[in-house]
Design a protein around this motif. Sequence first.
Motif, PDB file in Angstrom:
ATOM      1  N   GLY A  18      -8.668   0.245  -3.193  1.00  0.00           N
ATOM      2  CA  GLY A  18      -8.128   1.222  -2.245  1.00  0.00           C
ATOM      3  C   GLY A  18      -9.130   1.668  -1.211  1.00  0.00           C
ATOM      4  O   GLY A  18      -8.759   2.296  -0.215  1.00  0.00           O
ATOM      5  N   GLU A  44      -8.028  -3.117   5.120  1.00  0.00           N
ATOM      6  CA  GLU A  44      -6.627  -3.514   5.137  1.00  0.00           C
ATOM      7  C   GLU A  44      -6.548  -4.951   5.603  1.00  0.00           C
ATOM      8  O   GLU A  44      -7.485  -5.498   6.181  1.00  0.00           O
ATOM      9  CB  GLU A  44      -5.816  -2.606   6.061  1.00  0.00           C
ATOM     10  N   ASN A  80      -7.473   0.268   2.504  1.00  0.00           N
ATOM     11  CA  ASN A  80      -7.334   1.510   3.241  1.00  0.00           C
ATOM     12  C   ASN A  80      -6.745   1.251   4.616  1.00  0.00           C
ATOM     13  O   ASN A  80      -6.785   0.155   5.135  1.00  0.00           O
ATOM     14  CB  ASN A  80      -8.693   2.222   3.327  1.00  0.00           C
ATOM     15  N   SER A  81      -6.208   2.280   5.223  1.00  0.00           N
ATOM     16  CA  SER A  81      -5.662   2.175   6.569  1.00  0.00           C
ATOM     17  C   SER A  81      -6.603   2.883   7.518  1.00  0.00           C
ATOM     18  O   SER A  81      -7.705   3.278   7.163  1.00  0.00           O
ATOM     19  CB  SER A  81      -4.278   2.833   6.625  1.00  0.00           C
ATOM     20  N   THR A 107      -2.948   5.605   0.411  1.00  0.00           N
ATOM     21  CA  THR A 107      -4.196   5.261   1.069  1.00  0.00           C
ATOM     22  C   THR A 107      -5.036   6.517   1.181  1.00  0.00           C
ATOM     23  O   THR A 107      -4.493   7.626   1.262  1.00  0.00           O
ATOM     24  CB  THR A 107      -3.928   4.649   2.466  1.00  0.00           C
ATOM     25  N   CYS A 150       0.864  -1.168   0.000  1.00  0.00           N
ATOM     26  CA  CYS A 150       0.000   0.000   0.000  1.00  0.00           C
ATOM     27  C   CYS A 150       0.904   1.221   0.000  1.00  0.00           C
ATOM     28  O   CYS A 150       1.437   1.598   1.029  1.00  0.00           O
ATOM     29  CB  CYS A 150      -0.903  -0.011   1.221  1.00  0.00           C
ATOM     30  N   SER A 169      -2.123  -2.626   3.648  1.00  0.00           N
ATOM     31  CA  SER A 169      -1.525  -3.313   2.524  1.00  0.00           C
ATOM     32  C   SER A 169      -2.571  -3.821   1.559  1.00  0.00           C
ATOM     33  O   SER A 169      -3.751  -3.589   1.727  1.00  0.00           O
ATOM     34  CB  SER A 169      -0.677  -4.473   3.041  1.00  0.00           C
ATOM     35  N   ASP A 170      -2.073  -4.544   0.538  1.00  0.00           N
ATOM     36  CA  ASP A 170      -2.931  -5.094  -0.503  1.00  0.00           C
ATOM     37  C   ASP A 170      -3.814  -4.037  -1.123  1.00  0.00           C
ATOM     38  O   ASP A 170      -4.917  -4.305  -1.580  1.00  0.00           O
ATOM     39  CB  ASP A 170      -3.814  -6.213   0.050  1.00  0.00           C
ATOM     40  N   GLY A 171      -3.330  -2.772  -1.113  1.00  0.00           N
ATOM     41  CA  GLY A 171      -4.108  -1.711  -1.708  1.00  0.00           C
ATOM     42  C   GLY A 171      -5.274  -1.283  -0.849  1.00  0.00           C
ATOM     43  O   GLY A 171      -6.007  -0.380  -1.200  1.00  0.00           O
ATOM     44  N   ASN A 231      -0.498   1.421  -6.054  1.00  0.00           N
ATOM     45  CA  ASN A 231      -1.747   0.699  -5.845  1.00  0.00           C
ATOM     46  C   ASN A 231      -2.942   1.555  -6.249  1.00  0.00           C
ATOM     47  O   ASN A 231      -2.947   2.770  -6.109  1.00  0.00           O
ATOM     48  CB  ASN A 231      -1.882   0.266  -4.384  1.00  0.00           C
ATOM     49  N   SER A 240       3.472  -4.344   4.408  1.00  0.00           N
ATOM     50  CA  SER A 240       3.391  -3.305   3.388  1.00  0.00           C
ATOM     51  C   SER A 240       4.774  -2.882   2.951  1.00  0.00           C
ATOM     52  O   SER A 240       5.764  -3.139   3.602  1.00  0.00           O
ATOM     53  CB  SER A 240       2.638  -2.092   3.931  1.00  0.00           C
TER      54      SER A 240
END
Length: 282
Positions: free
Chosen positions: A198, A202, A224-225, A31, A28, A220-222, A179, A207
């Motif tokens: 996105g 998460e 959101n945080s 974000t 990611c 991660s994995d695109g 991403n 990441s």
Amino acid sequence: MQKMTSRKSARALAAVTLTGLALLVSACIFTPGRFSSQLEVNADRTFTFHYLGEIVLVPMMEAAKKADQAFEAEPCLEADGISERACSEAELATQRATWERAQARDNREAAQAAQVMLGGIDPSDPASGSALAEKLSRQAGWKRAEYKGNGTFDVEFAVTSRLDRDFTFPTLEGFPLANAFVQVTVRDDGTVRINAPGFGPEDSSASMAGMMAGMAKSGSDGGNSATAQGTFRVITDGTILANNTDEGARRVTVEGSERSVLAWPVNPRSPAAPTALIRLAD
């Protein structure tokens, strides 16, 4: 000997690069922060996409957090290896030197990875934020890009075009593997698939931010945080074949035309990334 040293250096750099690229697959880099976003998809294949709010460059955010970290001494132990005691000045100096070496190593690794994956942007350099904002302002579609600090950018992006090819947001010059927040895939059968990875949750994957500067794990994995807070909407006069909203489509009238609206709240509790399949006119 010099050639051998050069080959070793090249292999070392290649190892760093390959490691970074491997992690980047599930990384990611960006974000959302606080935002609102809307995608209007018309049956005649015209579309308008709008994003207003914050985008966070995760490696820069984590670098800012790390820059604020101060040295903290580890406890010193008695000979029994259990009881704590006051550390001597020499022990404290040794601990500090070890901590400073680790900081310097992490910064070097971040700079190497940045050259490959962040278009030369050094996430540990506070001036990089303003430089990236200026770079964004030169790209078509970016109506505003201002750096607010701590890896956060205040932006507005808007584009109107035709779906004669796939569309992805964001795309940034010098960030070829960034991403995606939103992806629109055009199919030969007259349908379009909308995915917004996105704006999804998460997961627990490592990441790229952690690899770049030896930092703690973040989104991660695109997905959101914890910074993500907003709404994503899709408006269309096409036929909605599938979607994963909680309430389904609602009908509205826009300039005398009946349309369907899909809406997803985006926050750290979002259960899944927004997705929809829409049939357009042949």
